[in-house]
Design a protein around this motif. Sequence first.
Motif, PDB file in Angstrom:
ATOM      1  N   SER A   1       0.815  -1.134  -0.220  1.00 40.44           N
ATOM      2  CA  SER A   1      -0.042  -0.073  -0.078  1.00 40.44           C
ATOM      3  C   SER A   1       0.910   1.218   0.027  1.00 40.44           C
ATOM      4  O   SER A   1       0.519   2.201   0.522  1.00 40.44           O
ATOM      5  CB  SER A   1      -0.675   0.102   1.224  1.00 40.44           C
TER       6      SER A   1
ATOM      7  N   GLN B   1       2.220   3.048  -2.813  1.00 35.67           N
ATOM      8  CA  GLN B   1       1.939   4.067  -4.041  1.00 35.67           C
ATOM      9  C   GLN B   1       0.582   4.645  -3.589  1.00 35.67           C
ATOM     10  O   GLN B   1      -0.410   3.962  -2.959  1.00 35.67           O
ATOM     11  CB  GLN B   1       1.900   3.289  -5.217  1.00 35.67           C
ATOM     12  N   THR B   2       0.278   5.831  -4.138  1.00 34.17           N
ATOM     13  CA  THR B   2      -0.912   6.329  -4.119  1.00 34.17           C
ATOM     14  C   THR B   2      -1.945   6.065  -4.924  1.00 34.17           C
ATOM     15  O   THR B   2      -1.662   5.489  -6.029  1.00 34.17           O
ATOM     16  CB  THR B   2      -0.637   8.016  -4.119  1.00 34.17           C
ATOM     17  N   GLY B   3      -3.173   6.467  -4.819  1.00 34.76           N
ATOM     18  CA  GLY B   3      -4.157   6.314  -5.749  1.00 34.76           C
ATOM     19  C   GLY B   3      -4.964   4.864  -5.624  1.00 34.76           C
ATOM     20  O   GLY B   3      -5.712   4.781  -6.582  1.00 34.76           O
ATOM     21  N   PHE B   4      -4.486   4.117  -4.927  1.00 32.51           N
ATOM     22  CA  PHE B   4      -5.158   2.714  -5.094  1.00 32.51           C
ATOM     23  C   PHE B   4      -6.521   2.866  -4.380  1.00 32.51           C
ATOM     24  O   PHE B   4      -6.704   3.707  -3.711  1.00 32.51           O
ATOM     25  CB  PHE B   4      -4.228   1.726  -4.400  1.00 32.51           C
TER      26      PHE B   4
ATOM     27  N   ALA C   1      -1.462  -0.640 -12.217  1.00 31.49           N
ATOM     28  CA  ALA C   1      -0.098   0.212 -12.710  1.00 31.49           C
ATOM     29  C   ALA C   1       0.980  -0.663 -13.225  1.00 31.49           C
ATOM     30  O   ALA C   1       1.203  -1.729 -12.828  1.00 31.49           O
ATOM     31  CB  ALA C   1       0.327   0.554 -11.559  1.00 31.49           C
TER      32      ALA C   1
ATOM     33  N   ASN D   1       4.295   5.696 -14.177  1.00 30.31           N
ATOM     34  CA  ASN D   1       4.815   5.450 -12.765  1.00 30.31           C
ATOM     35  C   ASN D   1       3.956   4.543 -12.023  1.00 30.31           C
ATOM     36  O   ASN D   1       2.892   4.192 -12.532  1.00 30.31           O
ATOM     37  CB  ASN D   1       5.118   6.729 -12.084  1.00 30.31           C
ATOM     38  N   TRP D   2       4.499   4.105 -10.896  1.00 30.75           N
ATOM     39  CA  TRP D   2       3.701   2.843 -10.319  1.00 30.75           C
ATOM     40  C   TRP D   2       2.458   3.829  -9.416  1.00 30.75           C
ATOM     41  O   TRP D   2       1.570   2.924  -8.961  1.00 30.75           O
ATOM     42  CB  TRP D   2       4.279   2.450  -9.294  1.00 30.75           C
ATOM     43  N   SER D   3       2.192   5.028  -9.427  1.00 35.31           N
ATOM     44  CA  SER D   3       1.227   5.677  -8.783  1.00 35.31           C
ATOM     45  C   SER D   3      -0.008   6.181  -9.986  1.00 35.31           C
ATOM     46  O   SER D   3      -0.883   7.011  -9.682  1.00 35.31           O
ATOM     47  CB  SER D   3       1.533   7.098  -8.038  1.00 35.31           C
ATOM     48  N   THR D   4       0.252   5.921 -11.156  1.00 37.03           N
ATOM     49  CA  THR D   4      -0.269   6.163 -12.213  1.00 37.03           C
ATOM     50  C   THR D   4      -1.277   4.847 -12.564  1.00 37.03           C
ATOM     51  O   THR D   4      -0.438   4.008 -12.995  1.00 37.03           O
ATOM     52  CB  THR D   4       0.224   6.611 -13.314  1.00 37.03           C
ATOM     53  N   TRP D   5      -2.439   5.022 -12.649  1.00 37.12           N
ATOM     54  CA  TRP D   5      -3.179   3.758 -12.834  1.00 37.12           C
ATOM     55  C   TRP D   5      -3.921   3.841 -13.996  1.00 37.12           C
ATOM     56  O   TRP D   5      -4.581   4.807 -14.397  1.00 37.12           O
ATOM     57  CB  TRP D   5      -4.369   3.660 -11.546  1.00 37.12           C
TER      58      TRP D   5
ATOM     59  N   ASP E   1      -4.887  -3.500  -8.727  1.00 33.41           N
ATOM     60  CA  ASP E   1      -5.450  -2.998  -7.664  1.00 33.41           C
ATOM     61  C   ASP E   1      -6.727  -3.123  -6.903  1.00 33.41           C
ATOM     62  O   ASP E   1      -6.651  -3.480  -5.908  1.00 33.41           O
ATOM     63  CB  ASP E   1      -5.463  -1.181  -8.075  1.00 33.41           C
TER      64      ASP E   1
END
Length: 522
Positions: free
Chosen positions: A412, A414-417, A452, A480-484, A517
């Motif tokens: 948990s 990265q952001t945006g999940f 991601a 990046n890993w916070s872009t879904w 996610d």
Amino acid sequence: MKLVQKATAKWLAASLATVLMVTAWGGDQRAAAFTTSNADAAMSSFVNVFYDASAKYFYTNSDHQIQAAHAYGPNGGLYTDFWWEAQLWETVMDAYQRTGSSTYRTMIDDIYTGFNAKYANMVDNQFNDDLGWWALACLRAYELTGTQEYLNRGSFLFDHVYASWDTTYYGGGIWWRADAMNPATNASSQKNMATNAPMVMAAIKLKNAYNNSNYLTKAQQIYSWIQSKLINGSKVNDHVEGTGAGTVKDWDFTYNYGTYLGAATALYQATGTSSYLTDANNAANYVINKMTSATTLLYEGENDAPGFKMIFARNLNQLRVQANQTQYLTFLQQNATQAWNHRRTSDGIIGSDWTAPTGSSYVQSLAAAAGTSILQFVPADNFTGNIAGNGLYEAENARRTLVSAAGMVNESLQTGFNGRGYVAGWNTNGTSLNFYVNQNAAGSKTITFRYAAAAGNAGRYVKVNGAVVTNNLTFTGTSNWSTWNTVSVTVALQAGSNTIELGYDTSKGNNNYLNLDQMYGL
């Protein structure tokens, strides 16, 4: 409950966080429950398969064989262990409370006799949570039957467990084990939700039985410690361990939320203080929103873990009834229907995963009791059918296949999940995520995965009910890993139970890492 079992269940439960979105789901998604005859049949099957009337005790496994997976309890593990038998005793109480049957009334007394024959001195057991479950069950038996012996035993066990209350470490709390109350010298020392929250409920029962406010004071004392040490916003943590201020372990188990909301409900009923009701609802909604698969309580593993959702559901029902929180009825009815629909037809036994059919192997008694119990304490609405649910499939709540310990971790960072996290670092051959999807009617559906892929394009195969839909569904790389991003595929689903498998096979696709996610939108 043994610590190694907790850790195993946590590992099984907390690995997946893909979003599987199924759009244009269709089908009848109304609340569905079951009939009273279904509840009768479930209880009869449970007793027929697991209860040894001569020993007045429940077998651990449906095949009446000792299995290495859980070889605890009397006769080398032939019969259930300490805390399992307490839960199974409560299953009988669930049936008695629903039916008033003299058969189950007799069983209440018989099981108590059989347990005492196997465990002549309960307090030889050093695990306070085990003793606490029996204290709570004894006090419930007293409420149902008026038998003084149950009150006496429940009071005795409560006092014995409460003697492990200590303020030397962590500012209070009851130790998990009576023989491990010093973290400086014993690594097993901890104070956990499983020990402390049931004692709040037991204290309120004793306060009611004896009309003694001292028990209310103890209940509030224990609860205040829980609030200060094991609650973090909406999170109900598992335990605190280590020296000094201690380290809090934030493992997510439905039974932690269940015992906590049960404690809060008991205090709300005893005092009318609204903050307790708020706490109970917050815990209930965390599980309903984040620890389900399309509104069905998640699979948390085998052995101890299947009993976790029984404890959650039983206490959620108490919140519904005692605090008039009617908003939980549909959720409970849907879970009861899922349990019933996925029973094994050969013997009527319900397995550990309510979203998928029970397999042909032996079933553990605690798992079977969970499904049996929810059919007892949830009122039937006489509708029978499949539960499509809300279409939300969090990957951390799905099932997974692993060929090694590496390649799939829950994270948990990265952001945006969505939900509690996501499946991270997924690049190991032979691994897969399995989503159990139930439908009311057959038809083509579009499923969408949220992911991601910062390492570049990633490929995965998709199977439905064992048949390959695509060998190489491409998950296009993200910045990046916070872009879904999302990717969709159309599949054919049958009426009833379906398995959608998203898997990694190096011969069929790209080897890059993939983070998965959540699921939503059915």
